[in-house]
Design an enzyme around this catalytic site. Structure first.
Site, PDB file in Angstrom:
ATOM      1  N   GLY A  31       0.821  -1.214   0.000  1.00  0.00           N
ATOM      2  CA  GLY A  31       0.000   0.000   0.000  1.00  0.00           C
ATOM      3  C   GLY A  31       0.848   1.255   0.000  1.00  0.00           C
ATOM      4  N   HIS A  34       2.947   4.783  -4.484  1.00  0.00           N
ATOM      5  CA  HIS A  34       3.673   5.968  -4.960  1.00  0.00           C
ATOM      6  C   HIS A  34       4.060   5.758  -6.420  1.00  0.00           C
ATOM      7  CE1 HIS A  34       7.227   3.514  -4.471  1.00  0.00           C
ATOM      8  NE2 HIS A  34       6.952   3.324  -3.191  1.00  0.00           N
ATOM      9  N   HIS A  37       5.220   2.363  -7.591  1.00  0.00           N
ATOM     10  CA  HIS A  37       4.122   1.397  -7.792  1.00  0.00           C
ATOM     11  C   HIS A  37       3.369   1.691  -9.086  1.00  0.00           C
ATOM     12  CE1 HIS A  37       4.323   1.305  -3.223  1.00  0.00           C
ATOM     13  NE2 HIS A  37       4.573   0.066  -3.566  1.00  0.00           N
ATOM     14  N   GLN A  61       7.659  -9.351   7.802  1.00  0.00           N
ATOM     15  CA  GLN A  61       8.917  -8.807   7.274  1.00  0.00           C
ATOM     16  C   GLN A  61       9.437  -7.615   8.064  1.00  0.00           C
ATOM     17  OE1 GLN A  61       6.877  -8.068   3.371  1.00  0.00           O
ATOM     18  NE2 GLN A  61       8.277  -6.337   3.241  1.00  0.00           N
ATOM     19  N   GLY A 147       9.965  -4.052  -8.564  1.00  0.00           N
ATOM     20  CA  GLY A 147      10.856  -2.961  -8.934  1.00  0.00           C
ATOM     21  C   GLY A 147      12.323  -3.332  -8.732  1.00  0.00           C
ATOM     22  N   GLN A 153      15.539  -7.917  -3.042  1.00  0.00           N
ATOM     23  CA  GLN A 153      14.218  -8.569  -2.985  1.00  0.00           C
ATOM     24  C   GLN A 153      13.901  -9.220  -4.335  1.00  0.00           C
ATOM     25  OE1 GLN A 153      10.550  -6.990  -0.991  1.00  0.00           O
ATOM     26  NE2 GLN A 153      10.015  -6.330  -3.035  1.00  0.00           N
ATOM     27  N   SER A 185      11.739   7.703  -4.484  1.00  0.00           N
ATOM     28  CA  SER A 185      11.456   6.893  -3.295  1.00  0.00           C
ATOM     29  C   SER A 185      10.578   7.726  -2.382  1.00  0.00           C
ATOM     30  CB  SER A 185      12.777   6.566  -2.582  1.00  0.00           C
ATOM     31  OG  SER A 185      12.546   6.246  -1.232  1.00  0.00           O
ATOM     32  N   ARG A 187      10.841   7.924   0.586  1.00  0.00           N
ATOM     33  CA  ARG A 187      11.723   8.483   1.620  1.00  0.00           C
ATOM     34  C   ARG A 187      12.291   9.845   1.227  1.00  0.00           C
ATOM     35  NH1 ARG A 187      14.948   3.700   4.532  1.00  0.00           N
ATOM     36  NH2 ARG A 187      13.200   2.292   4.714  1.00  0.00           N
TER      37      ARG A 187
HETATM   38  O1  PAF Z   1       8.163  -4.586  -1.785  1.00  0.00           O
HETATM   39  C1  PAF Z   1       7.178  -4.654  -1.010  1.00  0.00           C
HETATM   40  O2  PAF Z   1       6.359  -3.754  -0.941  1.00  0.00           O
HETATM   41  C2  PAF Z   1       7.005  -5.891  -0.141  1.00  0.00           C
HETATM   42  O3  PAF Z   1       8.224  -6.376   0.290  1.00  0.00           O
HETATM   43  C3  PAF Z   1       6.169  -7.000  -0.819  1.00  0.00           C
HETATM   44  C4  PAF Z   1       6.880  -7.566  -2.043  1.00  0.00           C
HETATM   45  C5  PAF Z   1       4.813  -6.464  -1.222  1.00  0.00           C
HETATM   46  C6  PAF Z   1       5.944  -8.160   0.154  1.00  0.00           C
HETATM   47  O4  PAF Z   1       5.263  -7.760   1.295  1.00  0.00           O
END
Ligand code: PAF
Length: 286
Positions: A31, A34, A37, A61, A147, A153, A185, A187
């Site tokens: 959520g 930004h 996304h 996480q 991304g 990740q 970002s 941030r």
């Molecule tokens: O990148 C993120 O926003 C999170 O790490 C994800 C991939 C949605 C998993 O919770």
């Protein structure tokens, strides 16, 4: 646009769409949508018949309960953004729906998760892959958009798909930069204008290192030193307090995230630095 909160319903919706011959693009998010996304959603919109965005702040996480509590939640704004971008389905489950208690099963990542971002956040990537695996099981065969900004990740999720045989095609989405090269970002909003100038040193250090590699430099130590020097360098008379403080500047293999002794093939250059109390990351391929 459909809003679904039940995991079983989301799974049935995806199965039904696929049975009707539709391709599905999944954009996993926490959520607070930004511009980064938006890029993921736009690409999914171009490439797939149906776009599903998941919105779930995944507690697994977060290693710090205060960070979890403070994480921005803006579901109404997010729904507005998603609908404007032509998203078909938003999957926004409650925590108990996604992770029924007690939690007896979770995934762990060896190796790849202990370096870079993982070294200061134990358990973080285990939490990420656990929730992403659940999302992949619910969505089924699909394309999933991640991304390149969170390069580690992306590398870990790509490896998980390969190793666990998920019927998912990972689509990496390039970093969006402003006209001066700064990686976008959420941030950045926390930086003053002096600090924003200073933040430019992250991308400058990466671009300088990429250029040195293009000119033939193969020595990993030299490239890392160059990035570290550029990061600490004063640009446009930046005040001392606003200079970027290096966390890491590393050359890694894009798949294994291992540091090569010499740069022979394609590598990824990654930097992390603190400006005031804001920690920024950035990376480029070279
Ligand atoms: O990148 C993120 O926003 C999170 O790490 C994800 C991939 C949605 C998993 O919770």
């Amino acid at each position: 646009m459909d809003r679904i909160s039940s995991a079983a319903e989301f799974q049935t919706a995806c199965d039904t769409l696929r049975m009707r011959g539709k391709t599905i693009g999944l954009v996993p998010t926490m959520g607070a949508l930004h511009d980064g996304h938006r890029q993921l959603i736009k690409l999914a919109r171009e490439q797939c018949d149906v776009v599903a965005v998941s919105i779930f702040v995944n507690p697994l996480q977060f290693d710090n309960p205060i960070d979890l509590e403070k994480y921005p939640r803006s579901i109404e704004d997010d729904l507005e953004v998603a609908s404007t971008l032509g998203v078909d389905v938003v999957f926004a489950p409650l925590e108990t729906e996604m992770h029924p208690r007690p939690i007896l099963f979770h995934l762990e990542v060896d190796g790849l998760s202990e370096v870079l971002e993982g070294s200061s956040r134990p358990g973080h990537f285990g939490g990420v892959v656990t929730v992403v695996a659940k999302l992949f099981i619910l969505a089924g065969r699909c394309r999933a958009y991640f991304g390149e900004k969170d390069f580690q990740q992306l590398a870990i999720v790509s490896r998980m798909v390969k190793e666990m045989h998920f019927p998912v095609q990972i689509v990496p989405v390039p970093i969006v930069r402003d006209e001066r090269g700064l990686a976008l970002s959420s941030r950045n909003l926390r930086l003053t204008s002096e600090q924003l100038n200073s933040a430019l040193s992250l991308s400058r250090s990466l671009f300088a290192a990429r250029e040195a590699i293009r000119r033939g430099e193969k020595n990993t130590d030299k490239i890392e030193q160059l990035m570290a020097q550029e990061l600490g360098r004063e640009i446009d008379g930046i005040a001392q307090a606003d200079l970027a403080v290096l966390d890491y500047a590393l050359v890694v293999d894009p798949l294994t995230l291992m540091r090569p002794d010499r740069i022979e093939g394609t590598v990824r250059l990654l930097v992390a630095a603190r400006i005031g109390d804001v920690r920024l990351i950035d990376n480029v391929g070279a």
